[in-house]
Design an enzyme around this catalytic site. Sequence first.
Site: not given
Ligand code: DOR
Ligand code: ZN
Length: 424
Positions: A63-64, A179, A305
């Site tokens: 997640h950038l 997911h 993740d």
């Molecule tokens: O722990 C998580 N964080 N799971 C997710 O599915 C999304 C991610 C996030 O974007 O923070």
């Molecule tokens: Zn996820």
Amino acid sequence: MSEWLIRHAHMLDLSAGVDYTGDILLENGCIAQIGPFLSRRGCRTLDADGLCLAPGLVDMHVHLRDPGLTHKEDIESGCEAAAAGGVTSVAAMPNTAPAADSPETIRYILEKASHAKARVLPVAAITKGLTGKELTDFEALKRAGAVAFSDDGCPVSTAYFMAEAMRRAASMGVPVLAHCEDKTLTRNGLIHEGAVSQALGVPGVPAAAEDVGTARELSLSLSTGAPVHICHVSTAVSVQMIRAAKKMGAKVTAETCPHYFMMTDEKLLACDADYRMSPPLRPERDRLAILEGLQDGTIDAIATDHAPHTAEEKADFVKAPNGVIGLETSLGAGITCLVGQGVMSLPELLYRMSSVPARILKAPCGTLREGGIADIMLFDPQESWVVEPARFHGKSRNSAFKGLRLQGRVQYTFCRGELVYQRA
Ligand code: DOR
Ligand code: ZN
């Protein structure tokens, strides 16, 4: 463009059958030559005695936070963290603001990433605004540069849309990254539902919330014949279902993350939100099943993740958002826990962190071949170090690995043939 001759490195790449000590020449962003002994004048040289050299890692779940949530991370800082972790390609998840559901946003990501220290492979949203109500324009998103589709973070709630997404993506030869979570079972759960949630008196997330999602995606893949990739597997039941689906011929691949094979929900007894993510840490029996799944190949790949959140957001155990960072610790976690404990060999680990995710995403990286792209990393497999989030290169510090001792540390990373990281 610079030329580099890297000498005396222990080169490792299962995908190309490389496992020997020798030299590698990088030229014009490509691997020009690999061999036991190379000589070349006039280029920069690096003596890699005692270091292993492997394809740069390909992290297929990152997640950038860019566009829109750049106080947590942005493309530049996320890629800097990647480089420090030996990661040369990251698949960027679409739960940004706005969501990556339009060709404009995909183009924005690629334009910004063209100057970054890692390659960014944009993952486009399956549904507009990640709301689960209307499919995005897959063709246009792929043309703009999306390499996969996912509603990660806001899983597609109706099976119909997911089936349709799998069919469309399959016809275009692009993977869907699922997911797996049924939010009607998650409700207001904070951590895994079990002894620890009971001891703390906080609402739990049953393992079934993940397993119902996994069962649905596997069934859809089996019935449509379309491939599906299962993200961040954390439960024993999901591992067994994926194993069974593979036996039935489903075109399924799966990933897990270092926190699921390295720790359990006992970490939550500290009431520290840096150990909260979705899916949540599970009990020891699930962790052991993840190790088995990795060992027998049921789980194909390892991704992080990487989910940055600010210290302010993470300060309140109950209100904090889910997510932990991981780009700068994944290699050390894999070497310590998987290679160190005999779950898999070092070449196998590197393969599951580079060649396999590259193959799933159809990205032309993750291999050491002459003529291939010069995305490589060098690490000291023996160096033991303690994780200090204050020294990280990304913007956020929410690491579940803080304070742990890891073995194996990245020393140099080259992306597109350029030196993008050198350990100080
Ligand atoms: O722990 C998580 N964080 N799971 C997710 O599915 C999304 C991610 C996030 O974007 O923070
Ligand atoms: Zn996820």
